[in-house]
Design an enzyme around this catalytic site. Structure first.
Site, PDB file in Angstrom:
ATOM      1  N   SER A 101       0.546  -1.205   0.749  1.00  0.00           N
ATOM      2  CA  SER A 101       0.097   0.147  -0.193  1.00  0.00           C
ATOM      3  C   SER A 101       0.494   1.194  -0.174  1.00  0.00           C
ATOM      4  O   SER A 101       1.485   2.066  -0.512  1.00  0.00           O
ATOM      5  CB  SER A 101      -0.561  -0.407   1.178  1.00  0.00           C
ATOM      6  N   ASP A 242      -2.363   6.683  -3.512  1.00  0.00           N
ATOM      7  CA  ASP A 242      -1.186   5.761  -3.019  1.00  0.00           C
ATOM      8  C   ASP A 242      -0.437   5.079  -3.991  1.00  0.00           C
ATOM      9  O   ASP A 242      -0.935   4.603  -5.106  1.00  0.00           O
ATOM     10  CB  ASP A 242      -1.712   5.273  -1.507  1.00  0.00           C
ATOM     11  N   ASP A 244      -0.807   1.114  -3.757  1.00  0.00           N
ATOM     12  CA  ASP A 244      -2.119   0.653  -4.666  1.00  0.00           C
ATOM     13  C   ASP A 244      -3.765   1.154  -5.161  1.00  0.00           C
ATOM     14  O   ASP A 244      -3.911   0.264  -5.331  1.00  0.00           O
ATOM     15  CB  ASP A 244      -1.971  -0.861  -3.857  1.00  0.00           C
ATOM     16  N   ASP A 246      -5.868   2.530  -3.367  1.00  0.00           N
ATOM     17  CA  ASP A 246      -7.182   2.638  -2.997  1.00  0.00           C
ATOM     18  C   ASP A 246      -7.266   3.680  -1.804  1.00  0.00           C
ATOM     19  O   ASP A 246      -8.339   3.708  -0.752  1.00  0.00           O
ATOM     20  CB  ASP A 246      -7.233   0.971  -2.019  1.00  0.00           C
TER      21      ASP A 246
END
Length: 447
Positions: A101, A242, A244, A246
């Site tokens: 992440s 960010d 990834d 999400d």
């Protein structure tokens, strides 16, 4: 429950430290066995972000899944919400996102999704943990039943089309100059392309991943570069994702940061006016500002709070029938469209309001004045600093000093060895004093 491998968001740690090829292979085997339900040919979708260790973990997981008879569909670098969406649309039994992440490249992680695209429940994670500590040699597939692996093309187009369909067909982003920071991460291809297709004048940054620069001085955790670019290019808005994708943070035309609480306020009010809220309220975590709660109350809406973590937000949304929830950090869950946080889809909802109102983002995205909120992190190497007598005393004294005019929240991070100390109240100076006293006690205990 005490968990050995899973934290609040999958399994995460230092690549080749905690997250080794051996662990990745075993997770593939354990998760593959846990999701073999029925006699059909089982399949798993694997996506990843752009960190160097993604290759190592990806191939180890392919070995794990195929060794228990699962077919593997590799989609390469894709946003976490895209992997969740593809798991469901490709009728896979399981989805995997290899990502840490918002962490820097040294870390990596494994996030798992069930066949409907939702993150796994505590019970299923516990089942996988038990398998991880067992010998699985006797449960491997026979030679003729091993799985196959293949790379899937065209998945970027699928996600772009999905994201565009979350907006009305007649809504265009024509006339909007948008700077988008993809954090040198998983969204570096799909998001600039989707914005361009919607008609925006797109200025992409953080779109040159090299395996090492994911989240480094860019993205939603370091939005300074985006703020500077927005002012430099005289853009209307900046979007920071960010690693990834999400979570999302926005920047207005003046370069000021708009956090998840303000985004929730914008979407909640818009959806209420359009009759799109499934219930008169939204879900957020204990970290969300008291100002958001007061704003929503003025709109006749409730704020239901959960522990920190988007999985807990989603659980409350599903059990309570809410279709909007999220976190101050920018995880926004729109359950009409997605099964997990989707930074880009959330940004599109705000862009739709900006286009509808034809007002500057600084006005559209300032729905309330947040109460002073101080958040400080204390890193520790080992032990349990929160159990220290002086720390407990400092926390107790702090609560007495705030005396109902604010609140304290002290918690251990679920993803790294950090204790987060948050204080909130009307009097900023008092809140800072209380937080600093607790941080000092924690620092001494951690030393």
């Amino acid at each position: 429950m005490s968990r050995k491998y899973f934290g609040t968001d999958g399994i995460r740690g230092r690549a080749n430290g905690l997250i080794t090829p051996e662990l990745a292979l075993k997770v593939g085997q354990a998760a593959g066995l846990a999701f073999q339900r029925g006699d059909h040919r089982h399949r798993v979708v694997i996506g990843k972000d752009t960190r160097l260790s993604g290759y190592m973990i990806e191939y180890a997981m392919v070995a794990g899944f195929t060794s228990v008879g699962m077919d593997v569909l590799l989609v390469g670098p894709m946003p976490t919400p895209a992997v969740a969406m593809l798991t469901k649309s490709m009728r896979a039994d399981l989805g995997v996102m290899i990502s840490a992440s918002h962490n820097l490249f040294e870390d990596n992680g494994i996030k798992l999704f069930g066949p409907q695209g939702f993150k796994l429940s505590d019970d299923v994670e516990k089942q996988i943990e038990q398998l991880l500590d067992e010998s699985l040699d006797k449960r491997l597939a026979q030679s003729a039943s091993l799985g196959r692996a293949r790379r899937i093309d065209g998945v970027h187009d699928r996600y772009i089309e999905f994201a565009k369909r979350t907006l009305p067909r007649d809504l265009s982003l024509d006339g909007l100059r948008v700077v988008v920071d993809c954090a040198n991460g998983a969204a570096y291809k799909v998001v600039p392309e989707a914005l361009w297709e919607l008609g925006a004048d797109v200025i992409p940054i953080g779109v040159e991943p090299d395996g090492f620069n994911i989240n480094k001085e860019c993205g939603s955790t370091s939005p300074e570069a985006l703020s500077k670019k927005v002012r430099e290019m005289r853009a209307d808005i900046g979007i920071a994702l960010d690693g990834d994708a999400d979570r999302v943070i926005l920047v207005d035309e003046r370069g000021h940061i708009v956090d998840g609480d303000q985004l929730l306020a914008v979407i909640a009010q818009s959806w209420k006016e359009d009759g799109r809220l499934s219930r008169p309220g939204i879900v957020a975590t204990v970290m969300s500002n008291l100002g958001l709660e007061r704003f929503l109350k003025g709109q006749g809406l409730d704020l239901v709070r959960t522990p920190v973590g988007d999985r807990y937000v989603l659980e409350q949304m599903l059990s309570g029938g809410y279709n909007l929830g999220g976190e101050q950090s920018g995880h926004i869950i729109l359950s009409d469209y997605a099964t997990t946080g989707d930074g880009f889809v959330a940004a599109l909802q705000v862009l739709a309001v900006v286009q509808k109102l034809r007002r500057p983002v600084s006005e559209v995205c300032h729905r309330f004045d947040p109460l002073p909120q101080i958040l400080k992190n204390v890193r520790y190497k080992s032990g349990k600093p929160l159990d220290d007598t002086d720390v407990k005393s400092a926390i107790s004294d702090g609560e007495k000093r705030l005396n109902g005019h604010g609140r304290l929240l002290i918690r251990s991070s679920g993803t790294e060895p950090v204790i987060r100390v948050m204080g909130e109240g009307e009097d900023r100076i008092l809140v800072e004093e209380v937080v600093d006293t607790i941080v000092s006690a924690l620092g001494q205990a951690a030393a």
